[in-house]
Design an enzyme around this catalytic site. Structure first.
Site, PDB file in Angstrom:
ATOM      1  N   MET A   5      30.603  -4.539 -14.699  1.00 45.65           N
ATOM      2  CA  MET A   5      31.421  -4.681 -13.510  1.00 45.65           C
ATOM      3  C   MET A   5      32.810  -4.995 -14.015  1.00 45.65           C
ATOM      4  SD  MET A   5      28.425  -6.027 -13.061  1.00 45.65           S
ATOM      5  CE  MET A   5      27.545  -6.828 -14.338  1.00 45.65           C
ATOM      6  N   CYS A   6      33.774  -4.476 -13.363  1.00 50.06           N
ATOM      7  CA  CYS A   6      35.048  -4.572 -14.023  1.00 50.06           C
ATOM      8  C   CYS A   6      36.208  -4.177 -13.147  1.00 50.06           C
ATOM      9  CB  CYS A   6      35.033  -3.676 -15.241  1.00 50.06           C
ATOM     10  SG  CYS A   6      34.453  -2.048 -14.838  1.00 50.06           S
ATOM     11  N   GLY A   7      37.380  -4.344 -13.718  1.00 49.11           N
ATOM     12  CA  GLY A   7      38.604  -3.856 -13.118  1.00 49.11           C
ATOM     13  C   GLY A   7      39.260  -2.899 -14.099  1.00 49.11           C
ATOM     14  N   VAL A 155      39.279  -4.912 -17.608  1.00 50.44           N
ATOM     15  CA  VAL A 155      38.711  -6.268 -17.695  1.00 50.44           C
ATOM     16  C   VAL A 155      37.234  -6.165 -17.376  1.00 50.44           C
ATOM     17  CG1 VAL A 155      40.843  -7.486 -17.120  1.00 50.44           C
ATOM     18  CG2 VAL A 155      39.262  -6.847 -15.284  1.00 50.44           C
TER      19      VAL A 155
END
Lengths: 308, 651
Positions: A5-7, A155
Site C-alpha cells: 500500500m503506498c503513495g 512511499v
C-alpha cells in the site's frame, strides 16, 4: 506476493531551463502523502548529460565491512565483462558505481544481479530507496539537491517480515536500462504474465508485481513499441487494480486500470506535469495557490517527454 | 466568522476548534486547506464552514446538519454518510462523492469521479459536469443528478432511488433501465438547480432499477427441522441434510441459503486438551473470587479502553437478522455479566443502547444503519471487513425480514431482498483503510477504540495490515462462525477454521515483531473451556454469538434466513417475535455467561493461576494429528481417554 500500500509521485519539467529542483520537489510531494506509507521511501532520478558508453549502477550491498566485500565481488564480476569502473561510492546500504561499458546490457545486468542485489542500471537512471521517510532517505543519500528533468517517487507501508529496503519502490526493469516503475495496486494475473515473460528468458529478482510491470513495459519498448503503445497494451494485458507511473530516459507516463480502484491525480501547466496519489502532494509544490488538478479517467494512459 | 488556518494547526486541532465553534453557533472559515483529509468530519451542528481551497478525503464526512462550501476540489468520499445539511464544491470531486449519504444536498459544480453516490440512501447528489463510471453503484435511494455526461455502467446494481442525466449516457449498469420522467420531477430538478445556481438548459433522462436481478423470484421453501448433528456428514454421506439440499435445489434451480455455520467436522478447540486433569475439580463456590479475569481492550493509541469483567464479548449479530427483542436480551445479558455487546450490521436502536452497559458499533460496506450520532454514543467503533462464515461475501437479508422498521433504521426501501455489499466503497487497500480509520477517530474525537473484524481468509496478510493500520484490537472470526443467511456451500467450504486462523494470526504478528494488538477470537467458541484454550493459545479474549443465542432460546434449526423463527429470534414478524420473552432470555444468556466465568475460574484454580493470562501454550496438548499440525502442540492421543468436561455449577 507481498501486499503493498503506498503513495506514488512523478514529475517532469517540460522546459530544460526550469529553476525547480527535482530532488526537492519529489521530497515535497512524498512528504505530503507519507501517511500512505511510513515504512520506506524511494526515488527514481535521471541524471543529465551522460555519455553513451557510461552506465550507472546501484546495488544493495549492506553496510560497513559487508558492503566493502560485496562491492569487491561486484567489481571483480564487472571486470570479467570488460566494464571499466570510473566512479564508486559506498553510501547508506548501497554501492553506487559508474562504469564504461558497451557490451550486451541484458547479459551484463543479469550477471550483476547474480553477484549482488541490483537497485538500478541505466545511463541516466539512479534509484535510491531505503527504509524511513522521504526526509530520512534524503538525509542518508542527499536527494534534495538533485537537479534533473524528471523522476518518480514512492512511499510504502510494508507488511512483510522485516521492513527491508529491497522491497521498496521504485522498481527497475530488471535487465533493461533506464526504466523505472512506481505502482499502487495489485496485479492479479502476476504469475501468468511472469511465466509468459520467463519463457522468453527474462529474469525476475523479486516476487513484486511492480517489477513485472517494469519488465513488461521494457520488453515492449525493446520490441520497438512507443511508450504510449506499451501503456495501452498494459491496460489490456494486466488484470487487477493499479495506478502506476513509468519513467524512461526521456519521459514519464501513467496507466490506470479500468476499475479506477487506486487513486491518481495530476496537475499540468506549460512548465511541468506532476502526478501523485493525492492532491495534497501536488498542492505542496505550489504553496498557497489554488491548483486546477484533475483525475485521470479509468482505463487511460498518457505520456510526456522532456524537452531535449 | 472565525477562521482556522491549517498552515498552523493540524486537522485534528482544526476539527476540535470547528466543533467547538459550531456548538457555540459560530461560522468558520478554513484557510490553507491544502487538500488535507477529514476536514469538517464529525460535525453535528448547523455550522457554516467555508473551505478556502481544496479538501482531501472524506470532506464533511460523518456529519449531520452543517453547511459546507469548498472553493476548489475535493478528494475521495465527499460528504461520506452525511445525514443532513449541504456541501457545495466549486471544483471537481474525486471518487465516491456522496457515498452513503442519508439526506443532504451535495452539489459539485464540476465533474465527479467514479462510483459517485455508492450506497447512497437519501438526499441529492448533483454534478454540474460529468460523472465517471459506475455512478449510482448499489444506491438504495435518493436522487443522483448528472448535468453532463455519464460514464459506463450507470446505476450498476442499484436497488432504489433515481438518476437523472442531462448529457450522454455511455452505458447502463446491470439491472438499470431508462424510464419516463414526470413533469413534477422536472420542476423539482429545475428548482434545485436554481437554488444552487447551476446553469443547465438541456433535458434530463431518468434511470431507475429494473428490478429483474436483485429479487429472488421464489422464496426458500419451508423445510422440516433437521438437527445439527444430522446435518453433519458424520451421520453418513447421503444423510438427511444432503438429501434435503438436493431436493430444495431441484425446486429453486439455484444455490440454497440457510442460517448457522459450517456443519462438517473441522479441527477445533475441542481437539485440544489441558494437560492438567480438570475432571477432578470439585464444585467450589469461591473459584471466581480467587482469580483475576477482568481485562480491557483498546488503549493502544490513547482511546478510552473497553473494560470487561472477563475476556468474553458478545459477537456482532445484526439487528435485521435478529429481532429487536433478541438484540435487547443480548444487550441486557452483556450488562448483567459486565461485558461488552456489539451491534453487528443494521444500526443501534435506543433500546439496545439503553440496555447495554458497553457496546461496539459496527460499520459495514453498505453503511446500513451507520451514522455519526450512534458512533458518538457507542463505546467502541468496529470496521467489518468480513466474517468467518462467509469471508469475502456480503450479507443477505431476505425481503420478509426487511420490515418498515428495519428499512427505516437502515435507510433503505422496505421489502427488498437486501444484499449488503461485500466490500467497503472507500476501502480498496490498506492505504485507504488507514485514512478511513483516521476518519472514525476524528469523528469520535479519538476517544473510542477502533477495531477491525476479519473473517479468516488470508489471515497472515490481513492481521499485519490491521496491526500496521493502527487498530486497537482485531476480532478474528473463523470458519465455524455462524450467520443469519448465506449459501450453504459457502458456509461449509469457504474460509479458514478458527484454530488455524488464530495460529496464522499469531505467527504473522510475531514475524513482524508486532506486539500490543490484542486478538479477540470468535467462530464456534461454545464455553469457558474453549475460552481458556483460546487464551492459552494467545487470544486476548473471545466473542460468542451462536452459543449466546442458544442460551437465549435458539433451537438451532438452521432456518434463520426464512424469517419465521419459531422462537422469535431470527425474525422480524411481530407474531413470531411475541414469543420471545426478553427478560427471562436475558437472564438465561447471563447465566450462561456466568457459567463461562465459572469454568474459566475453575480452570485457573486447577492450574494454581491467579490471572487468566497466566494460561499458556505449555498447558495444552493436541488430541488429533490435524490439531497438532495446526497448533504445533504436542500430539497426545492418550488425553482422549480423560474426558475434561467441566460440570457447570448449578443453583
Amino acid at each position: 506476493m507481498t501486499k503493498r500500500m503506498c503513495g506514488i509521485a512523478g514529475i517532469l519539467y517540460k522546459d530544460g531551463t526550469t529553476p525547480r529542483v527535482l530532488g526537492s520537489d519529489l521530497i515535497t510531494m512524498l512528504d505530503g502523502c507519507q501517511h500512505r506509507g511510513p515504512d520506506s521511501t524511494g526515488f527514481a532520478l535521471y541524471h543529465e548529460g551522460t555519455e553513451n558508453d557510461r552506465l550507472r549502477l546501484r546495488f544493495f550491498v549492506g553496510e560497513g565491512e559487508e558492503g566493502a566485500t560485496t562491492l569487491a565481488r561486484v567489481k571483480a564480476k564487472m571486470s570479467e565483462f570488460g566494464a571499466e569502473v570510473i566512479e564508486e561510492e559506498l553510501i547508506g546500504s548501497t554501492a553506487r558505481v559508474m562504469v564504461r561499458f558497451d557490451g550486451d546490457l541484458q547479459e551484463f545486468a543479469y550477471a550483476m544481479e547474480h553477484v549482488a542485489k541490483v537497485v538500478s542500471i541505466g545511463s541516466r537512471l539512479d534509484i535510491v530507496k531505503d527504509i524511513g521517510s522521504a526526509h530520512d532517505v534524503d538525509n542518508g543519500y542527499q536527494i534534495a539537491e538533485f537537479k534533473g528533468s524528471h523522476g518518480l517517487g514512492h512511499v510504502r507501508l510494508a507488511t512483510e517480515s522485516d521492513v527491508t529496503p529491497d522491497a521498496s519502490h521504485p522498481f527497475w526493469a530488471t535487465g533493461f536500462a533506464d526504466i523505472a516503475i512506481v505502482h499502487n495496486g495489485q496485479i492479479t494475473n502476476y504469475w501468468k504474465m511472469r511465466r509468459r515473460l520467463e519463457k522468453r528468458a527474462f529474469e525476475f529478482n523479486t516476487d513484486n508485481d511492480s517489477e513485472l510491470i517494469a519488465v513488461y513495459l521494457a520488453d515492449k519498448l525493446a520490441q520497438g513499441h512507443t511508450l504510449s503503445e506499451a501503456l495501452e497494451s498494459s491496460i489490456d494485458d494486466l488484470d487487477g487494480t493499479f495506478s502506476f507511473l513509468v519513467s524512461t530516459q526521456d519521459g514519464i507516463g501513467y496507466a490506470k486500470d479500468r476499475l479506477a480502484a487506486k487513486p491518481m491525480v495530476m496537475y499540468e501547466d506549460g512548465d511541468l506535469v506532476a502526478i501523485a496519489s493525492e492532491v495534497v502532494s501536488l498542492n505542496r509544490l505550489f504553496p498557497g495557490e489554488a491548483l486546477a488538478t484533475s483525475e485521470p479517467t479509468p482505463g487511460t494512459y498518457r505520456t510526456w517527454r522532456r524537452s531535449t | 466568522m472565525a477562521s482556522v488556518d491549517l498552515a498552523s494547526v493540524s486537522v485534528r486541532e482544526a476539527n476540535e476548534q470547528i466543533r467547538r465553534l459550531g456548538a457555540e453557533g459560530e461560522d468558520v472559515e478554513v484557510l490553507n486547506s491544502d487538500a488535507r483529509h477529514h476536514i469538517g468530519v464529525g460535525l453535528v451542528h448547523p455550522i457554516t464552514l467555508r473551505i478556502r481551497g481544496s479538501a482531501g478525503y472524506f470532506c464533511g464526512g460523518l456529519t449531520d446538519g452543517p453547511r459546507i462550501e469548498v472553493d476548489a476540489n475535493v478528494g475521495w468520499g465527499l460528504a461520506d454518510n452525511m445525514l443532513s445539511g449541504s456541501i457545495v464544491v466549486r471544483g471537481n470531486a474525486s471518487a465516491i462523492a456522496g457515498v452513503a449519504i442519508r439526506g443532504p444536498d451535495v452539489v459539485v459544480h464540476g465533474n465527479i469521479g467514479s462510483r459517485a453516490g455508492q450506497v447512497m440512501k437519501e438526499g441529492t447528489l448533483l454534478a454540474g459536469g460529468n460523472a465517471s463510471f459506475m455512478a449510482g453503484y448499489m444506491m438504495y435511494g435518493g436522487r443522483l443528478v448528472i448535468c453532463g455526461d455519464s460514464g459506463e455502467q450507470l446505476g450498476q446494481d442499484m436497488t432504489g432511488g433515481e438518476i437523472f442525466v442531462g448529457g450522454r449516457i455511455q452505458s447502463l449498469g446491470t439491472d438499470a433501465t431508462m424510464t419516463d420522467i414526470e413533469e413534477s420531477e422536472v420542476d423539482n430538478l429545475v428548482e434545485f438547480l436554481e437554488r444552487y445556481k447551476i446553469p443547465f438548459k438541456g433535458r434530463f433522462q431518468k434511470v431507475i432499477n429494473a428490478g429483474k436481478l436483485l429479487r429472488y423470484a421464489r422464496s426458500e421453501p419451508r423445510v422440516r427441522v433437521i438437527p445439527f448433528f444430522e446435518a453433519s456428514e458424520s451421520t453418513g454421506y447421503w444423510n438427511d441434510k444432503v438429501k434435503e439440499d438436493v431436493s430444495i435445489k431441484a425446486q429453486l434451480g439455484r444455490y440454497r441459503i440457510r442460517g448457522y455455520g459450517a456443519a462438517r467436522a473441522l479441527p477445533h478447540l475441542s481437539d485440544l486438551a489441558f494437560k492438567r486433569d480438570l475432571s477432578m475439580i470439585p464444585p467450589d463456590s469461591g473459584a471466581v473470587e480467587r482469580v483475576e479475569l477482568a481485562t480491557s481492550l483498546g488503549g493502544r493509541v490513547g482511546a478510552t479502553p473497553i473494560d470487561l469483567s472477563m475476556p468474553v464479548m458478545i459477537a456482532p449479530m445484526s439487528y435485521g437478522a435478529l429481532s429487536k427483542s433478541t438484540k435487547i436480551a443480548l444487550a441486557k445479558a452483556s450488562a448483567l455479566s459486565d461485558i461488552c455487546d456489539n451491534t453487528g450490521e443494521g444500526g443501534l436502536s435506543d433500546e439496545v443502547r439503553a440496555a447495554a452497559k458497553r457496546i461496539v458499533f459496527q460499520c459495514l460496506g453498505g453503511r446500513l444503519g451507520w451514522n455519526i450520532h450512534d458512533m458518538q454514543r457507542a463505546d467502541g467503533i468496529e470496521i467489518y471487513i468480513s466474517q468467518g462464515a462467509k469471508p469475502g461475501l456480503g450479507g443477505q437479508l431476505m425481503a420478509k425480514k426487511v420490515t418498515p422498521e428495519i428499512a427505516e433504521i437502515r435507510g433503505i426501501p422496505a421489502g427488498i431482498d437486501l444484499r449488503s455489499p461485500s466490500r467497503h466503497p472507500d476501502v480498496l487497500g490498506a492505504d485507504d483503510l488507514v485514512i478511513k480509520v483516521e476518519e472514525f477517530r476524528e469523528a469520535t474525537e479519538y476517544m473510542k477504540p477502533v477495531s477491525v473484524k476479519l473473517g479468516a481468509g488470508r489471515v497472515r496478510d490481513d492481521i499485519k495490515i490491521a496491526y500496521k493500520d493502527g487498530f486497537d484490537y482485531t476480532c478474528l472470526d473463523g470458519l465455524q462462525g455462524s450467520t443469519g443467511a448465506a449459501s450453504s456451500e459457502v458456509l461449509e467450504f469457504v474460509g479458514i477454521p478458527t484454530l488455524a486462523a488464530i495460529m496464522e494470526a499469531l505467527d504473522a504478528l510475531e514475524e513482524i515483531g508486532a506486539s500490543g494488538m490484542p486478538i479477540v477470537l470468535m467462530g464456534g467458541i461454545k464455553d469457558g473451556l474453549d475460552t481458556a484454550k483460546a487464551i492459552a493459545l494467545g487470544a486476548h479474549a473471545v466473542a460468542m454469538g451462536t452459543s449466546a443465542i442458544i442460551a437465549g432460546g435458539c433451537i438451532a434449526c438452521l432456518q434463520c434466513h426464512v424469517g419465521h423463527c419459531v422462537v422469535g429470534i431470527a425474525t422480524q414478524d411481530p407474531e413470531h417475535e411475541k414469543r420471545y420473552q426478553i427478560d427471562p432470555e436475558a437472564l438465561n444468556i447471563h447465566r450462561f455467561l456466568e457459567s463461562v466465568r465459572w469454568q474459566l475460574a475453575s480452570i485457573l484454580n486447577a492450574h494454581n493461576y491467579k490471572n487468566v493470562y497466566e494460561l499458556s501454550r505449555s498447558d495444552l496438548v493436541a488430541l488429533t494429528p490435524e490439531a497438532a499440525k495446526i497448533t504445533r502442540l504436542p500430539y497426545a492421543p492418550e488425553y482422549r481417554e480423560a474426558p475434561q468436561r467441566l460440570q457447570v455449577a448449578t443453583g
